[in-house]
Design an enzyme around this catalytic site. Structure first.
Site, PDB file in Angstrom:
ATOM      1  N   LYS A 205       0.847  -1.200   0.000  1.00  0.00           N
ATOM      2  CA  LYS A 205       0.000   0.000   0.000  1.00  0.00           C
ATOM      3  C   LYS A 205       0.883   1.252   0.000  1.00  0.00           C
ATOM      4  O   LYS A 205       0.638   2.191  -0.766  1.00  0.00           O
ATOM      5  CB  LYS A 205      -0.912  -0.006   1.231  1.00  0.00           C
ATOM      6  CG  LYS A 205      -2.040  -1.016   1.125  1.00  0.00           C
ATOM      7  CD  LYS A 205      -2.762  -1.267   2.442  1.00  0.00           C
ATOM      8  CE  LYS A 205      -3.778  -2.394   2.299  1.00  0.00           C
ATOM      9  NZ  LYS A 205      -4.387  -2.834   3.547  1.00  0.00           N
TER      10      LYS A 205
ATOM     11  N   GLN B 229      -4.092  -1.192   9.819  1.00  0.00           N
ATOM     12  CA  GLN B 229      -4.087  -2.545   9.258  1.00  0.00           C
ATOM     13  C   GLN B 229      -4.647  -3.547  10.268  1.00  0.00           C
ATOM     14  O   GLN B 229      -4.225  -3.578  11.425  1.00  0.00           O
ATOM     15  CB  GLN B 229      -2.648  -2.927   8.858  1.00  0.00           C
ATOM     16  CG  GLN B 229      -2.521  -4.260   8.162  1.00  0.00           C
ATOM     17  CD  GLN B 229      -3.201  -4.287   6.783  1.00  0.00           C
ATOM     18  OE1 GLN B 229      -3.142  -3.334   6.026  1.00  0.00           O
ATOM     19  NE2 GLN B 229      -3.860  -5.398   6.483  1.00  0.00           N
TER      20      GLN B 229
ATOM     21  N   ASP C 121     -10.771   3.214   4.755  1.00  0.00           N
ATOM     22  CA  ASP C 121     -11.153   1.800   4.696  1.00  0.00           C
ATOM     23  C   ASP C 121     -12.674   1.647   4.807  1.00  0.00           C
ATOM     24  O   ASP C 121     -13.207   0.548   4.644  1.00  0.00           O
ATOM     25  CB  ASP C 121     -10.505   1.038   5.866  1.00  0.00           C
ATOM     26  CG  ASP C 121      -9.490   0.018   5.378  1.00  0.00           C
ATOM     27  OD1 ASP C 121      -9.440  -0.219   4.160  1.00  0.00           O
ATOM     28  OD2 ASP C 121      -8.761  -0.537   6.222  1.00  0.00           O
TER      29      ASP C 121
END
Ligand code: NDP
Length: 294
Positions: free
Chosen positions: A53, A97, A120
């Site tokens: 990412k 994450q 997200d």
């Protein structure tokens, strides 16, 4: 029939290139979107995802900042970092994450993220907006599936979509997105009775289960479109290399389906592209820029 192989890698690269061009143009006007990625602990798979990412974000011209905390970090430390990133004007998107180490309440951490920076799409605020059909940030993998369906899946309105898996990360948001697009949606899960028969009724199958090649070719209605979200690592045999397979038995299903995503190279690459798309969207919204874009 041999199905169209939906090349998510190529599609994601096209999306990323368009995004990169927009960001280059915006940088010349002094606006650089900022993405902060937080990794807590030393899960090897998470470390690889985070590195990918960050690398892609930098390549496309984002201001990309990585924060690494040890597995011993407490919830208070992670919360303090999230709050500092919320307050940082150079940061438009925050990604924590998952999974987080044991002892840290992931829900509390996620809900501490400013919904305007929740790239997200996992905060309760953005999940609620999705259910209500209001504008917000949408989870990356479900968004990637929708973009692939739009490009390769034919008309969605009226189609019967069967989503296998009901996680907050994948299954539920995909079902909401498809409902918004006027699909008739069935959600299946581990307690569904006669799953093969349910799947045989689907014009669109989304498999998000985490069980290698569980969905067989005989379950697929001829001409259906199959989106395989699963990523399953098979252990290496004594004389060979391990491999990654999806939740769908690809070769069998490709004999029957009209179009199908491979694993790897289908949905996976779309997830990072959509993360960066969301960060660019968050940047434009936060900074009052035009809503146009890829
Ligand atoms: P979860 O483990 O959170 O959810 C799995 C879902 O599958 C659950 O709803 C579960 O049902 C259901 N399920 C389990 N066994 C069966 C079964 N035998 N029959 C029917 N349904 C079943 O997984 P995620 O949603 O997080 O991820 C799903 C897959 O997608 C994984 O392989 C993951 O690695 C992959 N993934 C891929 C991404 C990408 O970028 N391509 C991103 C995120 C995930 P129940 O609720 O009843 O337990």
């Amino acid at each position: 029939m041999t199905a169209l192989r939906i090349d998510g890698k190529a599609f994601a690269a096209t999306l990323a290139a368009a995004l990169g061009a927009e960001i280059a143009a915006s940088a010349s006007g002094g606006v650089v979107p900022g993405l902060a990625v937080v990794l807590v602990g030393d899960d090897p798979a998470s470390a690889i995802y985070v590195a990918n990412k960050e690398r892609t974000a930098k390549q496309l011209g984002f201001h990309s900042v990585g924060h690494r905390l040890p597995a011993s970090a407490g919830e208070a430390e992670v919360l303090a970092l999230v709050r500092a990133l919320n307050a940082d004007p150079a940061i438009d998107g925050i990604l924590v994450q998952l999974p987080l180490p044991k002892g840290i309440d992931a829900r509390r951490i996620i809900d501490a993220i400013d919904p305007a920076k929740d790239v997200d799409g996992l905060t309760a605020v953005n999940a609620g907006r999705l259910v209500l059909g209001e504008a917000g940030l949408v989870p990356c993998t479900p968004l990637g599936c929708l973009l692939l369906l739009d490009a390769f899946g034919g008309p969605l309105a009226g189609a019967h979509a069967v989503v296998i898996g009901r996680s907050n990360l994948v299954g539920k948001p995909i079902a909401q997105l498809l409902l918004q697009r006027d699909c008739t949606v069935t959600m299946a899960h581990s307690r569904t009775r006669d799953l093969p028969a349910v799947v045989r009724g689907a014009d669109i199958v989304i498999a998000a289960v985490g069980r290698p090649e569980m969905v067989r070719g005989s379950w697929i209605k001829p001409g259906a479109v199959v989106i395989d979200v699963g990523i399953n690592r098979l252990p290496a045999p004594p004389d060979g290399k391990g491999r990654i397979v999806g939740d769908v038995a690809y070769a069998e299903a490709a004999e029957v389906a009209r179009a199908i995503t491979p694993v790897p190279g289908g949905v996976g690459p779309m997830t990072i592209a959509c993360l960066l798309r969301n960060t660019w969207q968050a940047c434009r919204t936060r900074r009052g820029l035009s809503a146009a874009g890829p």
